[in-house]
Design an enzyme around this catalytic site. Structure first.
Site, PDB file in Angstrom:
ATOM      1  N   SER A  51      -9.074 -43.719  25.048  1.00 43.10           N
ATOM      2  CA  SER A  51      -9.668 -42.672  24.192  1.00 43.10           C
ATOM      3  C   SER A  51      -9.941 -41.437  25.047  1.00 43.10           C
ATOM      4  O   SER A  51     -10.077 -40.322  24.531  1.00 43.10           O
ATOM      5  CB  SER A  51     -10.964 -43.174  23.551  1.00 43.10           C
ATOM      6  OG  SER A  51     -11.825 -43.730  24.529  1.00 43.10           O
ATOM      7  N   ASP A  89      -8.271 -49.596  30.423  1.00 38.69           N
ATOM      8  CA  ASP A  89      -7.158 -49.780  29.491  1.00 38.69           C
ATOM      9  C   ASP A  89      -5.819 -49.649  30.198  1.00 38.69           C
ATOM     10  O   ASP A  89      -5.627 -48.742  31.019  1.00 38.69           O
ATOM     11  CB  ASP A  89      -7.206 -48.678  28.419  1.00 38.69           C
ATOM     12  CG  ASP A  89      -7.862 -49.132  27.138  1.00 38.69           C
ATOM     13  OD1 ASP A  89      -8.001 -50.352  26.923  1.00 38.69           O
ATOM     14  OD2 ASP A  89      -8.242 -48.255  26.338  1.00 38.69           O
ATOM     15  N   LYS A 117      -7.604 -54.196  29.691  1.00 36.05           N
ATOM     16  CA  LYS A 117      -7.456 -54.368  28.250  1.00 36.05           C
ATOM     17  C   LYS A 117      -6.111 -53.799  27.829  1.00 36.05           C
ATOM     18  O   LYS A 117      -5.649 -52.795  28.386  1.00 36.05           O
ATOM     19  CB  LYS A 117      -8.592 -53.639  27.518  1.00 36.05           C
ATOM     20  CG  LYS A 117      -8.466 -53.671  26.005  1.00 36.05           C
ATOM     21  CD  LYS A 117      -9.738 -53.203  25.310  1.00 36.05           C
ATOM     22  CE  LYS A 117      -9.829 -51.715  25.101  1.00 36.05           C
ATOM     23  NZ  LYS A 117      -8.736 -51.094  24.330  1.00 36.05           N
ATOM     24  N   GLU A 119      -3.508 -53.398  24.063  1.00 32.81           N
ATOM     25  CA  GLU A 119      -3.494 -53.516  22.600  1.00 32.81           C
ATOM     26  C   GLU A 119      -2.354 -54.411  22.134  1.00 32.81           C
ATOM     27  O   GLU A 119      -1.209 -54.242  22.565  1.00 32.81           O
ATOM     28  CB  GLU A 119      -3.302 -52.118  21.983  1.00 32.81           C
ATOM     29  CG  GLU A 119      -4.447 -51.173  22.282  1.00 32.81           C
ATOM     30  CD  GLU A 119      -4.242 -49.789  21.664  1.00 32.81           C
ATOM     31  OE1 GLU A 119      -3.288 -49.596  20.875  1.00 32.81           O
ATOM     32  OE2 GLU A 119      -5.044 -48.895  21.984  1.00 32.81           O
ATOM     33  N   GLU A 187     -10.835 -53.414  16.184  1.00 33.49           N
ATOM     34  CA  GLU A 187     -11.003 -52.018  15.746  1.00 33.49           C
ATOM     35  C   GLU A 187     -10.568 -51.858  14.287  1.00 33.49           C
ATOM     36  O   GLU A 187      -9.443 -52.230  13.917  1.00 33.49           O
ATOM     37  CB  GLU A 187     -10.187 -51.083  16.657  1.00 33.49           C
ATOM     38  CG  GLU A 187     -10.359 -49.621  16.276  1.00 33.49           C
ATOM     39  CD  GLU A 187     -10.052 -48.645  17.399  1.00 33.49           C
ATOM     40  OE1 GLU A 187      -9.600 -49.072  18.480  1.00 33.49           O
ATOM     41  OE2 GLU A 187     -10.277 -47.433  17.192  1.00 33.49           O
TER      42      GLU A 187
HETATM   43  O1  KIV Z   1      -9.761 -46.469  24.244  1.00 29.57           O
HETATM   44  C1  KIV Z   1     -10.893 -46.847  23.936  1.00 29.57           C
HETATM   45  O2  KIV Z   1     -11.898 -46.194  24.199  1.00 29.57           O
HETATM   46  C2  KIV Z   1     -11.016 -48.107  23.243  1.00 29.57           C
HETATM   47  C3  KIV Z   1     -12.331 -48.375  22.575  1.00 29.57           C
HETATM   48  C4  KIV Z   1     -12.407 -47.618  21.322  1.00 29.57           C
HETATM   49  C5  KIV Z   1     -12.532 -49.816  22.357  1.00 29.57           C
HETATM   50  O3  KIV Z   1     -10.112 -48.864  23.186  1.00 29.57           O
END
Ligand code: KIV
Length: 259
Positions: A51, A89, A117, A119, A187
């Site tokens: 994000s 991420d 993390k 997706e 989400e």
């Molecule tokens: O990229 C991000 O900040 C996220 C959160 C919204 C969980 O994946």
């Protein structure tokens, strides 16, 4: 707290033990001062989320974020040495194959992340297995996947509304838990499906965003929570501060005082 009354470092194990215990608070952090402030406020889970691309770097969506961007910001957050567990991420197209996923996950860990993390559900299972086999803790992300929004027509749609959507989410969550993911961001998932995943996954913590109250924890994009990106606020967020307005006011006041 430890025996000396000092806040204790949160590990993946201690975080995982919060499953079902309390409403776990999680936030995004992209730089040193924010990581320090959120840590001082007792947030146990900080995510250097992609994000970043939208709320810090000025891109229209997260697909423009590169490994170099996430590495740079992960290093800044890690320099704050938070007690919180810090994750990062894997950005768009950085985990297309198991080999690429593992190489990039290792780079994030070297930069200071304690978990990574990515997706997706069963379609990225080989990548998730490669990451976990190397001993790198993994947090999943199901539901509305921002990295896929452009190819889905640019709309941030709620997931799990029909039976096929529900079944896919449940099967993906169970497969990721079986693989060893310690947590999963949900989400924009419908509240009943969120609740079902939280109950059926006995080990994997669910961390919701815009998915209702039936999760083990909740995560928000910090600038949304504190009004630091005032040009857009998601419908499910009630900002607790208006720092954008505070900055405008402080700067105007200083400018006026110069005259
Ligand atoms: O990229 C991000 O900040 C996220 C959160 C919204 C969980 O994946």
């Amino acid at each position: 707290m430890n025996v000396a009354g000092l806040p204790q470092k949160i590990t993946v194990q201690s975080f995982a033990s919060m499953k079902g215990c309390a409403a776990v608070a999680a936030l995004t952090a992209y730089d040193f001062p924010m990581a320090k402030l959120l840590d001082e406020a007792g947030i146990p889970f900080l995510l250097v989320g992609d994000s970043l691309g939208m709320v810090v770097l000025g891109y229209p969506d997260t697909t423009h974020v590169t490994m170099e961007d996430i590495l740079h910001h992960t290093r800044a957050v890690a320099r704050a040495k938070p007690n919180a567990l810090v994750g990062a991420d894997l950005p768009y197209r950085s985990y297309d194959t198991p080999e690429q996923a593992l190489a990039n996950a290792r780079r994030l860990i070297e930069a200071g992340a304690e978990f990574v993390k990515a997706e997706g559900g069963r379609e990225i299972l080989p990548q998730v297995e490669a990451i976990l086999a190397a001993g790198i803790p993994f947090c999943a992300h199901l539901g509305m996947l921002p990295q896929h929004v452009v190819e889905e027509g640019g709309k941030y749609r709620i997931k799990g509304r029909d039976e096929a959507g529900r079944a896919k989410l449940i099967d993906d969550a169970l497969a990721l838990e079986a693989a060893g993911a310690f947590a999963c961001v949900l989400e924009l998932v419908t509240p009943p499906v969120t609740q079902e995943i939280t109950e059926r996954c006995r080990k994997m913590l669910t961390i919701g965003i815009g998915s209702g109250p039936g999760c083990d924890g909740q995560i928000l994009v910090t600038p949304d929570l504190i009004g630091a990106f005032p040009w857009f606020t998601p419908k499910f967020v009630t900002p607790k501060a208006q720092t954008g307005e505070t900055i405008r006011g402080a700067v105007r006041e200083w400018k006026e005082a110069l005259r």
